[in-house]
Design a protein around this motif. Structure first.
Motif, short mmCIF file in Angstrom:
data_model
loop_
_atom_site.label_atom_id
_atom_site.label_comp_id
_atom_site.label_asym_id
_atom_site.label_seq_id
_atom_site.Cartn_x
_atom_site.Cartn_y
_atom_site.Cartn_z
N ASN A 120 0.83 -1.21 0.00
CA ASN A 120 0.00 0.00 0.00
C ASN A 120 0.86 1.25 0.00
O ASN A 120 0.56 2.23 -0.68
N ILE A 121 1.94 1.20 0.75
CA ILE A 121 2.86 2.34 0.78
C ILE A 121 3.53 2.50 -0.59
O ILE A 121 3.66 3.60 -1.11
N LEU A 122 3.88 1.36 -1.18
CA LEU A 122 4.59 1.38 -2.46
C LEU A 122 3.70 1.83 -3.63
O LEU A 122 4.21 2.15 -4.71
N ASP A 133 14.56 0.50 -6.19
CA ASP A 133 15.40 0.35 -4.99
C ASP A 133 15.29 1.57 -4.07
O ASP A 133 15.28 1.44 -2.86
N ARG A 134 15.15 2.74 -4.69
CA ARG A 134 14.95 3.95 -3.90
C ARG A 134 13.63 3.85 -3.11
O ARG A 134 13.57 4.20 -1.94
N ALA A 135 12.58 3.36 -3.78
CA ALA A 135 11.27 3.24 -3.16
C ALA A 135 11.31 2.25 -1.99
O ALA A 135 10.75 2.50 -0.93
N ARG A 136 12.01 1.13 -2.20
CA ARG A 136 12.10 0.11 -1.14
C ARG A 136 12.83 0.66 0.07
O ARG A 136 12.42 0.47 1.21
N GLU A 137 13.92 1.34 -0.20
CA GLU A 137 14.74 1.95 0.85
C GLU A 137 13.90 2.94 1.67
O GLU A 137 13.87 2.89 2.91
N ARG A 138 13.20 3.79 0.96
CA ARG A 138 12.38 4.83 1.58
C ARG A 138 11.23 4.20 2.39
O ARG A 138 10.91 4.66 3.48
N THR A 139 10.63 3.13 1.85
CA THR A 139 9.55 2.44 2.55
C THR A 139 10.06 1.87 3.87
O THR A 139 9.40 2.00 4.91
#
Lengths: 280, 286
Positions: A120-122, A133-139
């Motif tokens: 949901n966040i993604l 990878d930026r999105a995963r890191e930030r999540t």
């Protein structure tokens, strides 16, 4: 200051907000705005004569009786609604259509029930086509920051209201928006969870330094969180007074409540809201 | 389900265990759920047997269960062949109705003009008794597969469209606004939000549609066919062969039941989030 064309609009605002963009600052200017709806052949004025300048990194709370147009004001800033007259500017750009550089949190978490908390966040990242990878890191950062650790793979129906709202907050913060709009985000929560989320929101605001516009019914919540409180009157909604809250940004919950400044601010809001309803 | 917790490190293992019971537990659950309908079925069979055994009704009108069963086993190859024909027509009709119905619903939801134009036509097509237009379809399309499939499509199409339109319109408007602030285009909003959100509604329509499709195929066969269970029943009727008639009816119902269960299974497989929530809502009594 120039008005953006459609093409540059897409490039400048979709995707993660870059550092350069973020440095432009999350300012909001509302200039003499009015909103009128047409309902059953009758014009209803939801907002009139509303002007408000929000500085970069400022936390502004908006309080007022139900139906005074608080949510309408947020929708104007988000570009989800067009003012009947007046102008709204976000980060020195005229708002023309939905803004992509804001984060939005509603009273209901509005989560996709077929997605886990993490996915949901993604959603925010997928829609913006952020690098994976930026999105995963930030999540991962946000999950840790909001205390969702251990609940990443839970589905919305498995989460409590407070946890669901945390997920919604993470989703709103994923792209590091310069402006965060919150429409009674804790209104449906029990008092204890609400208090806890208030404390967390104060910390998150200090860590991210994002500009926050928070609509709330709770006078205490407004005074605990905000630098300034916009008190609105009932139909047609307009600003009665803007109250400065002269407290440091870092606020201990119990200690803040005990401050004379807190008592003064909440007392003033009560006076204004009481006067607003008495004049009815 | 997870107890509201202030500690942030509570694992979700508790949830997982409760949602996915072990095989033994699942077996007991299955028995617990299905003994009532099975008991009812047995009771009906016994009633049927008593009525025929006591000669309350002439056996040429209502054959005994034993006789019916015997016909089914004696003429196994014959029944099996015609069962396949009807199943094939039904499935083809159901799949076409689903594809066309979903597409029509999407177009109608995105264009009010098309919705207003198409809706009365759809309603008109729905209220025409399919039995009445089946002969016309045979005249137009011949005695082959086509008229049966078309009747099945016509009869199954409506619930698909209605449920899909409802589903696509039932999306949380705040979710759509949120999607706009994320810079999502209409295609992204559709594929990531609107379409998945509409699936629970679609599946309730599909469950109705699949049982109706069987009726459609059989109606098509009644009017003109040399294959299929509709043909079997007509032949048996002409010969006053009531055991075969009963056998045909039973097999026909079984097709409907099996297809319904398959759609329900697909729903559980594709929408586990929906099934689990619905399950939780139903089992609130102690």
């Amino acid at each position: 200051m120039t008005e953006r064309s459609e093409g540059t609009d897409k490039h400048s605002t979709v995707g993660p907000v870059t550092e350069q963009e973020a440095s432009r600052g999350g300012t909001v200017q509302i200039e003499d705005v009015a909103v009128r709806f047409r309902m059953k052949k009758k014009d209803v004025t939801a907002l009139r004569d509303v002007s408000l300048d929000v500085a970069e990194g400022e936390f502004v709370a908006i309080v007022g009786p139900s139906g005074c147009g608080k949510s309408t004001l947020l929708k104007l800033v988000a570009g989800l609604l067009k003012p009947s007259s007046g102008a709204v500017r976000v980060r020195d750009e005229a708002v023309k259509g939905p803004r992509h550089d804001i984060g939005y949190v509603f009273q209901r978490a509005a989560l996709l029930e077929w997605r886990s908390a993490r996915r949901n966040i993604l959603l925010q990242a997928e829609m913006r086509r952020m690098p994976a990878d930026r999105a995963r890191e930030r999540t991962a950062e946000l999950i840790a920051m909001t205390g969702l650790t251990g609940f990443e793979d839970a589905y919305p129906h498995e989460l409590s209201g407070g946890m669901q709202q945390r997920v919604a907050l993470c989703r709103a913060l994923l792209h590091e928006p310069p402006v965060l709009l919150m429409d009674e985000p804790f209104g449906a929560l029990d008092a204890l969870t609400r208090e806890q989320l208030n404390i967390e929101l104060n910390r998150i605001w200090r860590e991210t330094r994002t500009t926050v516009l928070l609509v709330t019914h709770s006078i205490a919540e407004a005074a605990y969180l905000a630098n300034r409180i916009v008190v609105m009157t009932d139909r047609p909604g307009t600003i009665a007074e803007i109250i400065d809250v002269d407290l440091p940004d870092e606020r201990d919950y119990a200690a803040t409540m005990a401050q004379p400044e807190f008592a003064r601010a909440t007392g003033r809001i009560r006076d204004l809201l009481g006067a607003a309803s008495a004049a009815d | 389900m997870v107890s509201q917790s202030t500690a942030s490190s509570v694992p979700v293992a508790g949830v997982a265990e409760r949602d996915r019971p072990g095989p033994g537990e699942r077996f007991r659950d299955a028995i617990g759920r299905s003994w009532r309908p099975v008991a009812l079925l047995v009771a009906l069979l016994v009633a049927w047997w008593v009525i025929t055994a006591a000669k309350l009704v002439e056996t040429y009108l209502v054959p005994s269960p034993a006789k019916t069963l015997q016909v089914m086993s004696d003429k196994w190859g014959y029944i099996w062949h015609h069962t396949w024909v009807t199943t094939y027509e039904t499935l083809l009709g159901f799949v076409i109705a689903t594809i066309v119905g979903v597409l029509a619903a999407v177009i109608m939801v995105y264009s009010t003009a098309i919705e207003k134009t198409l809706y009365p036509v759809l309603l008109f097509a729905q209220v025409i008794p399919k039995v009445a237009i089946a002969p016309l379809l045979v005249v137009w399309l011949g005695f082959g597969l086509a008229p049966k499939v078309v009747v099945a499509v016509l009869i199954a199409f409506f619930p698909v469209v209605i449920s899909m339109v409802t589903g696509l319109k039932a999306v949380d408007p705040e979710m759509i606004q949120l999607s706009a602030t994320m810079g999502a285009g209409p295609l992204q909003t559709f594929s990531k939000i609107r379409f998945p959100a509409s699936l629970p509604h679609l599946f309730s329509g599909l469950k109705v549609a699949v049982t109706l499709a069987v009726t459609g195929a059989v109606v098509g066969e009644f009017v003109g066919a040399n294959e299929g269970l509709g043909y079997v029943i007509q032949q048996a009727n002409g010969n006053l062969d009531t055991p075969m008639l009963f056998a045909g009816l039973i097999v026909m119902s079984l097709i409907g039941v099996v297809l319904f269960v398959l759609v329900e299974f697909a729903e559980k497989l594709l929408l586990p989030w929906h099934a689990s929530r619905r399950g939780a809502a139903v089992t609130t009594t102690y």
